[in-house]
Design a protein around this motif. Sequence first.
Motif, PDB file in Angstrom:
ATOM      1  N   UNK B 417       2.172  38.586 -15.950  1.00 40.53           N
ATOM      2  CA  UNK B 417       2.794  37.282 -15.687  1.00 40.53           C
ATOM      3  C   UNK B 417       2.611  36.868 -14.225  1.00 40.53           C
ATOM      4  N   UNK B 418       2.836  37.797 -13.315  1.00 42.00           N
ATOM      5  CA  UNK B 418       2.741  37.477 -11.883  1.00 42.00           C
ATOM      6  C   UNK B 418       1.337  37.015 -11.516  1.00 42.00           C
ATOM      7  N   UNK B 419       0.340  37.767 -11.979  1.00 44.64           N
ATOM      8  CA  UNK B 419      -1.033  37.445 -11.601  1.00 44.64           C
ATOM      9  C   UNK B 419      -1.484  36.154 -12.288  1.00 44.64           C
ATOM     10  N   UNK B 420      -1.114  36.005 -13.540  1.00 46.55           N
ATOM     11  CA  UNK B 420      -1.493  34.784 -14.249  1.00 46.55           C
ATOM     12  C   UNK B 420      -0.900  33.553 -13.564  1.00 46.55           C
ATOM     13  N   UNK B 421       0.370  33.641 -13.174  1.00 45.41           N
ATOM     14  CA  UNK B 421       1.001  32.517 -12.473  1.00 45.41           C
ATOM     15  C   UNK B 421       0.294  32.234 -11.155  1.00 45.41           C
ATOM     16  N   UNK B 422      -0.076  33.293 -10.428  1.00 41.81           N
ATOM     17  CA  UNK B 422      -0.731  33.108  -9.139  1.00 41.81           C
ATOM     18  C   UNK B 422      -2.075  32.401  -9.329  1.00 41.81           C
ATOM     19  N   UNK B 423      -2.825  32.841 -10.321  1.00 37.90           N
ATOM     20  CA  UNK B 423      -4.139  32.244 -10.546  1.00 37.90           C
ATOM     21  C   UNK B 423      -3.994  30.795 -11.008  1.00 37.90           C
ATOM     22  N   UNK B 424      -3.015  30.552 -11.871  1.00 38.24           N
ATOM     23  CA  UNK B 424      -2.802  29.171 -12.311  1.00 38.24           C
ATOM     24  C   UNK B 424      -2.400  28.280 -11.143  1.00 38.24           C
ATOM     25  N   UNK B 425      -1.555  28.806 -10.242  1.00 39.47           N
ATOM     26  CA  UNK B 425      -1.123  27.961  -9.129  1.00 39.47           C
ATOM     27  C   UNK B 425      -2.297  27.695  -8.190  1.00 39.47           C
ATOM     28  N   UNK B 426      -3.206  28.666  -8.078  1.00 36.02           N
ATOM     29  CA  UNK B 426      -4.400  28.442  -7.260  1.00 36.02           C
ATOM     30  C   UNK B 426      -5.294  27.391  -7.911  1.00 36.02           C
ATOM     31  N   UNK B 427      -5.456  27.479  -9.227  1.00 35.87           N
ATOM     32  CA  UNK B 427      -6.305  26.542  -9.942  1.00 35.87           C
ATOM     33  C   UNK B 427      -5.728  25.124  -9.904  1.00 35.87           C
ATOM     34  N   UNK B 428      -4.386  25.054  -9.972  1.00 30.04           N
ATOM     35  CA  UNK B 428      -3.736  23.744  -9.935  1.00 30.04           C
ATOM     36  C   UNK B 428      -3.719  23.167  -8.527  1.00 30.04           C
ATOM     37  N   UNK B 429      -4.079  24.012  -7.549  1.00 27.03           N
ATOM     38  CA  UNK B 429      -4.096  23.537  -6.174  1.00 27.03           C
ATOM     39  C   UNK B 429      -2.738  23.562  -5.498  1.00 27.03           C
ATOM     40  N   UNK B 430      -1.765  24.298  -6.080  1.00 25.12           N
ATOM     41  CA  UNK B 430      -0.461  24.422  -5.430  1.00 25.12           C
ATOM     42  C   UNK B 430      -0.567  25.299  -4.187  1.00 25.12           C
ATOM     43  N   UNK B 431      -1.590  26.129  -4.189  1.00 25.66           N
ATOM     44  CA  UNK B 431      -1.760  27.075  -3.099  1.00 25.66           C
ATOM     45  C   UNK B 431      -3.230  27.467  -3.114  1.00 25.66           C
ATOM     46  N   UNK B 432      -3.785  27.950  -2.005  1.00 27.36           N
ATOM     47  CA  UNK B 432      -5.181  28.362  -2.090  1.00 27.36           C
ATOM     48  C   UNK B 432      -5.252  29.764  -2.687  1.00 27.36           C
ATOM     49  N   UNK B 433      -6.411  30.094  -3.234  1.00 31.26           N
ATOM     50  CA  UNK B 433      -6.537  31.323  -4.019  1.00 31.26           C
ATOM     51  C   UNK B 433      -6.133  32.563  -3.230  1.00 31.26           C
ATOM     52  N   UNK B 434      -6.624  32.664  -2.002  1.00 30.67           N
ATOM     53  CA  UNK B 434      -6.362  33.875  -1.228  1.00 30.67           C
ATOM     54  C   UNK B 434      -4.870  34.065  -0.989  1.00 30.67           C
ATOM     55  N   UNK B 435      -4.156  32.984  -0.621  1.00 33.44           N
ATOM     56  CA  UNK B 435      -2.718  33.082  -0.353  1.00 33.44           C
ATOM     57  C   UNK B 435      -1.950  33.437  -1.622  1.00 33.44           C
ATOM     58  N   UNK B 436      -2.278  32.741  -2.716  1.00 29.75           N
ATOM     59  CA  UNK B 436      -1.568  32.974  -3.973  1.00 29.75           C
ATOM     60  C   UNK B 436      -1.768  34.414  -4.438  1.00 29.75           C
ATOM     61  N   UNK B 437      -2.996  34.911  -4.332  1.00 28.28           N
ATOM     62  CA  UNK B 437      -3.287  36.261  -4.816  1.00 28.28           C
ATOM     63  C   UNK B 437      -2.674  37.320  -3.913  1.00 28.28           C
ATOM     64  N   UNK B 438      -2.633  37.044  -2.612  1.00 28.48           N
ATOM     65  CA  UNK B 438      -2.014  37.985  -1.676  1.00 28.48           C
ATOM     66  C   UNK B 438      -0.532  38.138  -2.003  1.00 28.48           C
ATOM     67  N   UNK B 439       0.110  36.986  -2.229  1.00 28.83           N
ATOM     68  CA  UNK B 439       1.539  36.998  -2.522  1.00 28.83           C
ATOM     69  C   UNK B 439       1.795  37.747  -3.842  1.00 28.83           C
ATOM     70  N   UNK B 440       0.987  37.424  -4.850  1.00 26.91           N
ATOM     71  CA  UNK B 440       1.162  38.080  -6.148  1.00 26.91           C
ATOM     72  C   UNK B 440       0.929  39.579  -6.023  1.00 26.91           C
ATOM     73  N   UNK B 441      -0.075  39.949  -5.228  1.00 28.80           N
ATOM     74  CA  UNK B 441      -0.387  41.367  -5.083  1.00 28.80           C
ATOM     75  C   UNK B 441       0.788  42.118  -4.446  1.00 28.80           C
ATOM     76  N   UNK B 442       1.424  41.493  -3.454  1.00 30.71           N
ATOM     77  CA  UNK B 442       2.596  42.126  -2.840  1.00 30.71           C
ATOM     78  C   UNK B 442       3.708  42.308  -3.861  1.00 30.71           C
ATOM     79  N   UNK B 443       3.916  41.270  -4.676  1.00 33.05           N
ATOM     80  CA  UNK B 443       4.967  41.361  -5.697  1.00 33.05           C
ATOM     81  C   UNK B 443       4.633  42.439  -6.715  1.00 33.05           C
ATOM     82  N   UNK B 444       3.359  42.482  -7.102  1.00 30.70           N
ATOM     83  CA  UNK B 444       2.927  43.472  -8.091  1.00 30.70           C
ATOM     84  C   UNK B 444       3.146  44.882  -7.545  1.00 30.70           C
TER      85      UNK B 444
END
Lengths: 293, 449
Positions: B417-444
């Motif tokens: 769920x965490x990673x899917x949300x991060x990737x979707x938010x990057x794709x939607x442009x809510x955040x850039x990919x690197x930032x979204x994935x970094x944040x998700x990775x920390x949570x994971x």
Amino acid sequence: MSSTKPRDDRRAAWLFLLPVLVGFAVFYGYPAARGVWYSVTDYNMLNTATYVGAENYTKLLQDDQFWNAMLVTAWYVVLNIGSQTLLALGIATLMHRLTRSVVLRATLLLPWLVPNVTIGLLWMWLLDTNLGFVNQLLHTVGLGPVGFFTDETWAMPTVAGINTWAYTGYTALLLYAGMLQIPQYLYEGASIDGAGEWRMFRRITLPLLRPVLALVLVVSLIGSFQIFDTIAVTTKGGPVSATQVIYYFIYLQAFKYFHMGYAAAAAVFLALILGVLTAIQMRLLRASRSDLA
Amino acid sequence: MIRTSRVGAALLTLAVAAGVAACSSTTEEEPGAAVTLDYWLWDDNQKASYQQCADEFTKANPNITIKISQAAWNEYWQNLTTQIAAGDAPDVWTNQGSYYPQFVSSGQILDIQPYVTADKVDLSQYQGGLADLFTKGDQRFGLPKDWDTMALVYNTEHLKAQGIDAASLANLTWNPTDGGTFEQLIAKATVDEKGRNGLDPAFDKTKVKVFGYLPEWADGSQGQNGWGNLAASNGFTYLDKNPWGTQYKYDDPKLAQTIDWFKSLSAKGYAPALDKASTLSRDSLLNAGKGAITFAGSWMINSYLGEGAKLKFAFAPLPAGPQGRKTAINGLSDAIWAGTKHKDEAWKWVKFLGSADCQNIVGGNGVVFPAIKTASEKALAAHTAKGRDVKVFVDEAAAPGGTFFVPITEHGNEVSQLVQDAIQSAILGQSDSATALKKANDQVNALFK
């Protein structure tokens, strides 16, 4: 002088209540108590629940996802209750003042009779971006496709709209039943005095409908908080967490992640909020003694 | 009162799940007495094949009857967990990577290594690495039953109409910068309403009739149906070790690059943007002629090449990235419940399920690729006999260094769920990919602390 004491029926009353009380204790009391117990434990269904005190609750209060869920739910309730009540009021008034056709009333109820999952699937196809009928219509009038379920701004209004579609007829019927209690002579008198329909609606229908309207509003408000099935079928909480309402959050925690304790804490929290809403409802009902005297 | 009952109902769900009402009536039996084993699986397509196995098994072991139950994917795991909690789980069930670690950690799966050693089960008969997915330390929690790999699926008529030679799909290349020949192919396969393809300078990306590529964005933490394969071919690895790693690496820039490339496809009009995407499955969109190419797992063979398909489809190998061609490979296994009253009988059944006797039956029906290599060949032959060209899945599985296993760790569903949300938010442009994935990775990674 015969002094027959009034017969004490209390013993018999309890006897008659017993079956209900047993049912209540077994099916509501015991599970509710267990739910509260789990909310203070670490439990994943496979381990033995261990007491952790308020840990689940403190974690819950710091959980962004939880607050997002509360916010998203509130947004849904506003959208759903707002549109549903206004539409239902309009339809009920039309039924009351224009036609009293039974066929029409039955038709209004139709969407309410369809199971929610079916409704979700039906609208999912109708509103689909690529294959949906609605987007084809938009296309023929020259509008771009709208991702009703996948666009973060549209997703929640879409879900709210679907449920409004499903429940307006039912709500309208309740309001209509309330309107039937308003004496006809008031309208007759008003029309003799030259009042138009709009004025009669504002001066007669609305004030006299108030107790019924209050009941309908608050009951549907609580029902609205429990939105789950439409979301589980259509958006699954997405995109990202734009439609992750509180029930879906609890469902994920409990049945996807198996955080039973945590989910129970969220459920207890929700129960408290619904309790507050119930209290408001009670107060509203007491305060709104009918103006028909 | 309505209000009270609703509050109660909210809690009731939890309590019911806790297994208030469940009873078990299994009793100890004499050895040799008639035994009925409960066996669970979720794929209705496979039920008939395993029923055949069960019949064969009972023929050889007349005192053991197998009762097969099938439930749809979602209910399957909920039912299983509830039944385990209630102490009345099936004796043997089918396992999958995201779900099985939690059963291992809670001690619900029997360690079958002693049986495997005693019966000298040949673990080398299975597709490389599959048997190891279900081990932890020197314990073993199941024998592999099947595997799946990924390939490209495309609409043959559409590609022909666009003047694309099907043979050119065999050697596609890809890189995150310009997308290689794979992006060229996608561009050529994209057609706007005026019939211009994506390479035409006049191509109107706001009025696309057929998208060259259909992405899958509800793809969990593995991206098995898209980004995972390309990211792996770009040198990305999910985590420190697999199975049972504890340190994910979703913050790897190689993954962010891959996601950015997918995002660029949407920006160019070659793929639907996420906020304008369909909620329907990609195979229904392909069947409706709305898309030309997408990733498909070998479990989809019968959907694309079977009678149900409205158009003609064919499979092609995945594009080769900077690190070569990489396909996700995933496998299922059969596990024995630690609480079963019939351990020896359950082992006999699991051993049979993992043996060529059963897997040849399953393979011969051409539904999935069995874990045993020779049985896989049977499956391939069964497909070929029906005129279905699915060799690409088998070739990819056999290519040295061409496969990677999807991660098997604890907290699989939350990571998903965490990673899917991060990737979707990057794709939607809510955040850039690197930032979204970094944040998700920390949570994971915080889940493992």
